[in-house]
Motif scaffolding. Sequence first.
Motif, PDB file in Angstrom:
ATOM      1  N   PHE A   9       0.832  -1.203   0.000  1.00  0.00           N
ATOM      2  CA  PHE A   9       0.000   0.000   0.000  1.00  0.00           C
ATOM      3  C   PHE A   9       0.873   1.263   0.000  1.00  0.00           C
ATOM      4  CE2 PHE A   9      -3.178  -2.999   1.663  1.00  0.00           C
ATOM      5  CZ  PHE A   9      -4.277  -2.640   0.903  1.00  0.00           C
ATOM      6  N   TYR A  27      -3.743  -5.099   7.047  1.00  0.00           N
ATOM      7  CA  TYR A  27      -3.708  -5.206   5.580  1.00  0.00           C
ATOM      8  C   TYR A  27      -2.262  -4.969   5.162  1.00  0.00           C
ATOM      9  CZ  TYR A  27      -8.816  -4.488   5.458  1.00  0.00           C
ATOM     10  OH  TYR A  27     -10.157  -4.580   5.618  1.00  0.00           O
ATOM     11  N   GLN A  29      -0.617  -6.409   2.234  1.00  0.00           N
ATOM     12  CA  GLN A  29      -0.436  -6.327   0.783  1.00  0.00           C
ATOM     13  C   GLN A  29      -1.773  -6.038   0.127  1.00  0.00           C
ATOM     14  OE1 GLN A  29       2.446  -7.597  -1.406  1.00  0.00           O
ATOM     15  NE2 GLN A  29       3.362  -6.664   0.394  1.00  0.00           N
ATOM     16  N   THR A  31      -4.749  -6.668  -2.368  1.00  0.00           N
ATOM     17  CA  THR A  31      -5.309  -7.824  -3.072  1.00  0.00           C
ATOM     18  C   THR A  31      -5.243  -7.492  -4.572  1.00  0.00           C
ATOM     19  OG1 THR A  31      -7.555  -6.959  -3.098  1.00  0.00           O
ATOM     20  CG2 THR A  31      -6.922  -8.235  -1.157  1.00  0.00           C
ATOM     21  N   GLN A  34      -7.323  -4.583  -5.672  1.00  0.00           N
ATOM     22  CA  GLN A  34      -6.813  -3.313  -5.142  1.00  0.00           C
ATOM     23  C   GLN A  34      -5.580  -2.862  -5.922  1.00  0.00           C
ATOM     24  OE1 GLN A  34      -6.308  -4.549  -1.085  1.00  0.00           O
ATOM     25  NE2 GLN A  34      -8.501  -4.406  -0.642  1.00  0.00           N
ATOM     26  N   LYS A  52     -15.838  -9.608  -7.141  1.00  0.00           N
ATOM     27  CA  LYS A  52     -16.937 -10.083  -6.301  1.00  0.00           C
ATOM     28  C   LYS A  52     -16.605  -9.872  -4.828  1.00  0.00           C
ATOM     29  CE  LYS A  52     -15.121 -14.596  -5.876  1.00  0.00           C
ATOM     30  NZ  LYS A  52     -15.455 -15.780  -5.181  1.00  0.00           N
ATOM     31  N   THR A  53     -17.604 -10.111  -4.004  1.00  0.00           N
ATOM     32  CA  THR A  53     -17.414 -10.007  -2.569  1.00  0.00           C
ATOM     33  C   THR A  53     -16.312 -10.974  -2.135  1.00  0.00           C
ATOM     34  OG1 THR A  53     -19.711  -9.446  -2.296  1.00  0.00           O
ATOM     35  CG2 THR A  53     -18.599 -10.268  -0.358  1.00  0.00           C
ATOM     36  N   GLY A  54     -15.444 -10.494  -1.264  1.00  0.00           N
ATOM     37  CA  GLY A  54     -14.348 -11.350  -0.805  1.00  0.00           C
ATOM     38  C   GLY A  54     -13.043 -11.011  -1.493  1.00  0.00           C
ATOM     39  N   SER A  55     -13.105 -10.177  -2.547  1.00  0.00           N
ATOM     40  CA  SER A  55     -11.895  -9.851  -3.301  1.00  0.00           C
ATOM     41  C   SER A  55     -11.159  -8.654  -2.699  1.00  0.00           C
ATOM     42  CB  SER A  55     -12.272  -9.517  -4.744  1.00  0.00           C
ATOM     43  OG  SER A  55     -13.167  -8.408  -4.760  1.00  0.00           O
ATOM     44  N   GLY A  56     -11.813  -7.966  -1.773  1.00  0.00           N
ATOM     45  CA  GLY A  56     -11.224  -6.745  -1.230  1.00  0.00           C
ATOM     46  C   GLY A  56     -11.685  -5.514  -1.999  1.00  0.00           C
ATOM     47  N   LYS A  57     -12.804  -5.647  -2.705  1.00  0.00           N
ATOM     48  CA  LYS A  57     -13.258  -4.544  -3.567  1.00  0.00           C
ATOM     49  C   LYS A  57     -13.696  -3.334  -2.751  1.00  0.00           C
ATOM     50  CE  LYS A  57     -17.815  -6.615  -4.065  1.00  0.00           C
ATOM     51  NZ  LYS A  57     -18.846  -5.815  -3.462  1.00  0.00           N
ATOM     52  N   THR A  58     -14.208  -3.564  -1.556  1.00  0.00           N
ATOM     53  CA  THR A  58     -14.683  -2.428  -0.764  1.00  0.00           C
ATOM     54  C   THR A  58     -13.548  -1.471  -0.445  1.00  0.00           C
ATOM     55  OG1 THR A  58     -16.152  -4.040   0.245  1.00  0.00           O
ATOM     56  CG2 THR A  58     -16.165  -1.826   1.179  1.00  0.00           C
ATOM     57  N   GLU A  94     -16.867  -1.665   6.619  1.00  0.00           N
ATOM     58  CA  GLU A  94     -15.501  -1.667   6.083  1.00  0.00           C
ATOM     59  C   GLU A  94     -14.999  -0.238   5.867  1.00  0.00           C
ATOM     60  OE1 GLU A  94     -13.350  -3.999   5.714  1.00  0.00           O
ATOM     61  OE2 GLU A  94     -12.024  -3.567   4.023  1.00  0.00           O
ATOM     62  N   ARG A  97     -14.022   1.281   9.104  1.00  0.00           N
ATOM     63  CA  ARG A  97     -12.721   0.796   9.582  1.00  0.00           C
ATOM     64  C   ARG A  97     -11.584   1.493   8.848  1.00  0.00           C
ATOM     65  NH1 ARG A  97     -11.625  -5.046  10.390  1.00  0.00           N
ATOM     66  NH2 ARG A  97     -11.725  -5.266   8.141  1.00  0.00           N
TER      67      ARG A  97
HETATM   68  P1  AMP Z   1     -14.620  -7.303   0.353  1.00  0.00           P
HETATM   69  O1  AMP Z   1     -14.369  -8.033  -0.924  1.00  0.00           O
HETATM   70  O2  AMP Z   1     -14.487  -5.847   0.186  1.00  0.00           O
HETATM   71  O3  AMP Z   1     -15.917  -7.732   0.961  1.00  0.00           O
HETATM   72  O4  AMP Z   1     -13.447  -7.699   1.395  1.00  0.00           O
HETATM   73  C1  AMP Z   1     -13.277  -8.984   1.919  1.00  0.00           C
HETATM   74  C2  AMP Z   1     -12.497  -8.985   3.233  1.00  0.00           C
HETATM   75  O5  AMP Z   1     -11.107  -8.810   3.016  1.00  0.00           O
HETATM   76  C3  AMP Z   1     -12.918  -7.916   4.216  1.00  0.00           C
HETATM   77  O6  AMP Z   1     -13.123  -8.530   5.462  1.00  0.00           O
HETATM   78  C4  AMP Z   1     -11.731  -6.963   4.287  1.00  0.00           C
HETATM   79  O7  AMP Z   1     -11.617  -6.425   5.569  1.00  0.00           O
HETATM   80  C5  AMP Z   1     -10.559  -7.846   3.918  1.00  0.00           C
HETATM   81  N1  AMP Z   1      -9.492  -7.150   3.184  1.00  0.00           N
HETATM   82  C6  AMP Z   1      -9.650  -6.253   2.176  1.00  0.00           C
HETATM   83  N2  AMP Z   1      -8.454  -5.856   1.696  1.00  0.00           N
HETATM   84  C7  AMP Z   1      -7.512  -6.528   2.397  1.00  0.00           C
HETATM   85  C8  AMP Z   1      -6.073  -6.550   2.337  1.00  0.00           C
HETATM   86  N3  AMP Z   1      -5.385  -5.833   1.452  1.00  0.00           N
HETATM   87  N4  AMP Z   1      -5.442  -7.337   3.226  1.00  0.00           N
HETATM   88  C9  AMP Z   1      -6.123  -8.097   4.100  1.00  0.00           C
HETATM   89  N5  AMP Z   1      -7.472  -8.130   4.195  1.00  0.00           N
HETATM   90  C10 AMP Z   1      -8.170  -7.345   3.344  1.00  0.00           C
END
Ligand code: AMP
Length: 464
Positions: A9, A27, A29, A31, A34, A52-58, A94, A97
């Motif tokens: 980051f 966090y 590295q 994803t 990102q 998709k959800t779980g990829s860290g898109k938020t 998210e 946070r």
């Molecule tokens: P999302 O796809 O936005 O729903 O994110 C999935 C999960 O990954 C969430 O619980 C985030 O807090 C976590 N997350 C997002 N980015 C990172 C990162 N770079 N490193 C570790 N965890 C992450």
Amino acid sequence: MKVPLENDFANLELSSGLLENLKTLGYEQMTPIQAQSLPVVLRGQDIRAQAKTGSGKTAAFGLGLLAKLNPDHRRVQALVLCPTRELADQVSKEIRRLAQGIPNVKLVSLCGGKPFGPQKGSLQHGAHIAVGTPGRVLDHLSKNTLRLDNLLTLVLDEADRMLDMGFADDMQQIIQRAPTARQTLLFSATYPASIQTLSRRIQKDPATVVVESQHKPGTIEQLFYEVKKHERNNTLLALFEHYQPESTIVFCHTKIQCAEVAQLLTQNKISALAIHGDLEQRERDRVLIQFANGSCPVLVGTDVAARGLDIKSLTAVINYELPHDPEVYVHRIGRTGRAGATGLALSIATPGDMVRVKAIEEFTNEPAVCDVYESLNRQDSFKIYGHMTTLEINAGRKSKIRPGDVLGSLTGDAGLPGSVVGKIDIFEQASFVAIENSAAAQALEYLDHGRLKGRTVRARRLSD
Ligand code: AMP
């Protein structure tokens, strides 16, 4: 000196506050989504991203909108539209946070099914970020309780689902009220023609970001069972008996099918709840609470209803009926096998569905592995129940109840060990606590006759 790695980051133009906070959040590295989108987003360019959800898109869009925010200016500068309240809640959590790295950032959640007044109050008080569902956001715009004159960033999250759910008009009306000089970030799990058209209409020179593999090959075991239509129910029961998954989503095609399949499972001692679009928000909340806290091990739902669920550790996804669109299949099965665990995706296909299996093979570029009903071990006197029981307490956020109050009274006055207390969910008027089955009666006895935060409360078992 530490040399930053490519996906650090630290390579990004982010304030030290945001960077420090990312470290605190663990966090380390970026994803893939990102790493691909943040440099573009921070340059100010529009993006359309398939993730998709779980990829860290938020965090991909959350850090983008936070980087531009002026905290001294208490106007809505970023708006995130989501298809469901559950997703909006996750996104809000998210972003909150991530925003810990900037003092005094206010986020307001504008979702339907929640009282209008407090949302209006928060907006009047001054909020920097609004996250909500299209219907309610439009309500606020129509009543002038929300204005978008100062909007810098507009995010459409799960845009494909918003279109599927019939929000196209609402979205259009909302976007018309936003300034044209804005950044528009469009996220979608799939990329049908309707999304391309939407993107063309509302975005300027967007960069396209696609994260290639939706899941690492091998982390999800996929099996197809070809059976006649009248053998589907029996096959479904056999799959549960053979694999004994701890937590499962069964995907169906229609609401009626969901209700029938949930009933079939319950009658066969597999505790299951149906979730479909006809449920009132109150019912939907209760179903999701019981699934997420381990009281109910099986959820039977349609794609739309199961959208936005962030259930960790899902053991299996079962397709009672395969979707027409192979992308939907990939999205469904991506809910299992997250975070390094191996997932199980089991699909029932009738001879007529084999064209769908072919389409999935072509789309995923992997041969479909077929298994036969006969290989499944049936078990006598089989049952699957949740290991937890949900208790509902008739006091919530409105009575200033916090999770710590519930936990405190159960482990303190009621004398239960903390290890038997599971997830605690606080709603406006009610709270829900998951208790290990063995201790549920004792907890209920105490809560129903005891006091919580100085007031007498009533409690009841939510699951039977
Ligand atoms: P999302 O796809 O936005 O729903 O994110 C999935 C999960 O990954 C969430 O619980 C985030 O807090 C976590 N997350 C997002 N980015 C990172 C990162 N770079 N490193 C570790 N965890 C992450």
